[in-house]
Design a protein around this motif. Structure first.
Motif, mmCIF file in Angstrom:
data_model
loop_
_atom_site.group_PDB
_atom_site.id
_atom_site.type_symbol
_atom_site.label_atom_id
_atom_site.label_comp_id
_atom_site.label_asym_id
_atom_site.label_seq_id
_atom_site.Cartn_x
_atom_site.Cartn_y
_atom_site.Cartn_z
ATOM 1 N N TRP A 85 0.868 -1.179 0.000
ATOM 2 C CA TRP A 85 0.000 0.000 0.000
ATOM 3 C C TRP A 85 0.904 1.228 0.000
ATOM 4 N N LEU A 86 0.847 2.022 -1.056
ATOM 5 C CA LEU A 86 1.822 3.093 -1.251
ATOM 6 C C LEU A 86 1.171 4.467 -1.276
ATOM 7 N N ALA A 108 1.895 -4.365 -10.298
ATOM 8 C CA ALA A 108 0.521 -4.853 -10.141
ATOM 9 C C ALA A 108 0.190 -5.135 -8.683
ATOM 10 N N ARG A 109 1.235 -5.319 -7.858
ATOM 11 C CA ARG A 109 1.010 -5.582 -6.429
ATOM 12 C C ARG A 109 1.057 -4.311 -5.577
ATOM 13 N N VAL A 110 1.146 -3.172 -6.240
ATOM 14 C CA VAL A 110 1.120 -1.884 -5.540
ATOM 15 C C VAL A 110 -0.312 -1.358 -5.519
ATOM 16 N N VAL A 111 -0.811 -1.102 -4.319
ATOM 17 C CA VAL A 111 -2.136 -0.509 -4.149
ATOM 18 C C VAL A 111 -1.925 0.980 -3.872
ATOM 19 N N PRO A 112 -2.370 1.865 -4.770
ATOM 20 C CA PRO A 112 -2.149 3.288 -4.541
ATOM 21 C C PRO A 112 -3.032 3.826 -3.425
ATOM 22 N N VAL A 113 -2.410 4.559 -2.511
ATOM 23 C CA VAL A 113 -3.129 5.258 -1.445
ATOM 24 C C VAL A 113 -3.192 6.731 -1.828
ATOM 25 N N PHE A 114 -4.385 7.246 -1.955
ATOM 26 C CA PHE A 114 -4.584 8.641 -2.330
ATOM 27 C C PHE A 114 -4.936 9.438 -1.077
ATOM 28 N N GLY A 115 -3.993 10.261 -0.624
ATOM 29 C CA GLY A 115 -4.224 11.069 0.563
ATOM 30 C C GLY A 115 -5.013 12.320 0.231
ATOM 31 N N ALA A 123 -13.210 12.059 -7.247
ATOM 32 C CA ALA A 123 -13.958 11.392 -8.312
ATOM 33 C C ALA A 123 -13.025 10.581 -9.201
ATOM 34 N N GLY A 124 -13.490 9.414 -9.622
ATOM 35 C CA GLY A 124 -12.763 8.623 -10.604
ATOM 36 C C GLY A 124 -11.580 7.850 -10.073
ATOM 37 N N LEU A 125 -11.528 7.574 -8.768
ATOM 38 C CA LEU A 125 -10.425 6.771 -8.244
ATOM 39 C C LEU A 125 -10.564 5.322 -8.710
ATOM 40 N N PRO A 126 -9.435 4.631 -8.943
ATOM 41 C CA PRO A 126 -9.508 3.237 -9.374
ATOM 42 C C PRO A 126 -10.221 2.367 -8.340
ATOM 43 N N ALA A 127 -10.799 1.282 -8.810
ATOM 44 C CA ALA A 127 -11.551 0.403 -7.914
ATOM 45 C C ALA A 127 -10.681 -0.180 -6.810
ATOM 46 N N ASP A 128 -9.392 -0.407 -7.112
ATOM 47 C CA ASP A 128 -8.512 -1.016 -6.111
ATOM 48 C C ASP A 128 -7.817 0.012 -5.230
ATOM 49 N N PRO A 154 -13.749 5.078 -2.449
ATOM 50 C CA PRO A 154 -13.607 3.685 -2.894
ATOM 51 C C PRO A 154 -13.986 2.713 -1.772
ATOM 52 N N ARG A 155 -13.802 1.442 -2.025
ATOM 53 C CA ARG A 155 -14.219 0.417 -1.059
ATOM 54 C C ARG A 155 -13.434 0.502 0.243
ATOM 55 N N ARG A 156 -12.155 0.933 0.165
ATOM 56 C CA ARG A 156 -11.301 0.998 1.357
ATOM 57 C C ARG A 156 -10.948 2.448 1.665
ATOM 58 N N VAL A 157 -11.143 2.836 2.920
ATOM 59 C CA VAL A 157 -10.912 4.223 3.334
ATOM 60 C C VAL A 157 -10.106 4.229 4.625
#
Length: 231
Positions: A85-86, A108-115, A123-128, A154-157
Motif C-alpha cells: 500500500w503506497l 501490479a502488487r502496488v495498491v495506490p493510497v490517495f491522501g 472522483a474517478g479513483l480506481p476500484a482497487d 472507494p471500497r477501502r478508506v
C-alpha cells in the motif's frame, strides 16, 4: 482486525513518524532490527505481524521529490506475496499508474493510497485504490473536499489522524465513528495512536477493519497475535 505494518521512507531510510511533523523525523530505532535499512525492517515487521500487506509512506515524494522507486523495487522483489500500500503524494490516478508502470510486473502488487492532503479530486479513483482522509487536530487536510464526497469514496478508506501518529496518545475513535456513519459498507482502516493490545481491541469494537501501526511494533508493545489476515 487486520494489522498493517507501516514504514515511513525518507532518503532511503526508515524514519520514525511523530505527529506528522515531517521536518523532525529521524532514522528509526527499533527493537525488531538494528539500523534503518528498509528491507531489513520490512522483513522484521512483516514477520512480527504475520502480514502480507505493508503500508509505505514515501516521504520524499510526499514532500515534492522523486518517488523512491529503487527501494520499492527491492521490497517487492524480496517479498513475492506482498501487497504494498503506497502513499507517494499522488494527486491523480494517472500519476499513480505511471509509478506502477515504472515498477514493471511487480507494480501490479502496488495498491495506490490517495491522501486527501494531496488529491485533486475524489472522483474517478480506481476500484482497487485506497482513499486516506487526512486530518491534523480539527483541521481537515483536504483541498479537494474529499471528506464531504462519500459518493466518490472507494471500497477501502483510511481515517488518518496525524497528530496521533507516533504520539502514544491512543486511537482517535471519535473520528472513526464519524466517518463510519457516512461510509456505508466501506472497509475502514484507522491510522495513528495504537499503544497496546487494549487499543487494538477498542478499535476493532469501534468498527475498524484494519489499523496502520508502526511505533508500537518497533517498541515491542504489540505483535500480530490479534490480527485477522483476511482483507
Amino acid at each position: 482486525m487486520l494489522l498493517v505494518p507501516v514504514i515511513d521512507l525518507m532518503h532511503g531510510q526508515v524514519v520514525r513518524a511523530v505527529r506528522g511533523e515531517r521536518s523532525t523525523y529521524r532514522p528509526i530505532v527499533s527493537r525488531l532490527a538494528a539500523g534503518s535499512d528498509p528491507l531489513t525492517l520490512a522483513r522484521a515487521l512483516l514477520e512480527r505481524c504475520s502480514a502480507r500487506q505493508l503500508y509505505v509512506a514515501d516521504l520524499d515524494a510526499l514532500l515534492g521529490g522523486a518517488p523512491q522507486t529503487a527501494v520499492l523495487r527491492t521490497l517487492l522483489a524480496d517479498q513475492p506475496g506482498l501487497e504494498l500500500w503506497l502513499d507517494a503524494g499522488f494527486a491523480t490516478p494517472a500519476q499513480a499508474q505511471r509509478l506502477r508502470d515504472e515498477l514493471g510486473a511487480d507494480g501490479a502488487r502496488v495498491v495506490p493510497v490517495f491522501g486527501s492532503e494531496s488529491l485533486q479530486s475524489a472522483a474517478g479513483l480506481p476500484a482497487d485504490a485506497i482513499l486516506s482522509l487526512d486530518r491534523r487536530g480539527a483541521e481537515r487536510l483536504d483541498p479537494a473536499g474529499c471528506w464531504d464526497a462519500p459518493q466518490h469514496w472507494p471500497r477501502r478508506v483510511i481515517v488518518m489522524t496525524l497528530e496521533r501518529v507516533g504520539a502514544d496518545s491512543g486511537p482517535d475513535l471519535d473520528t472513526l465513528a464519524a466517518v463510519q456513519r457516512r461510509a456505508g459498507d466501506r472497509w475502514l482502516i484507522g491510522a495513528g495512536g495504537i499503544r497496546h493490545a487494549e487499543d487494538l481491541q477498542r478499535a476493532a469494537a469501534a468498527g475498524a477493519g484494519a489499523w496502520l501501526v508502526a511505533s508500537a511494533l518497533h517498541d515491542g508493545r504489540i505483535d500480530g497475535s490479534m490480527a485477522d489476515h483476511r482483507s
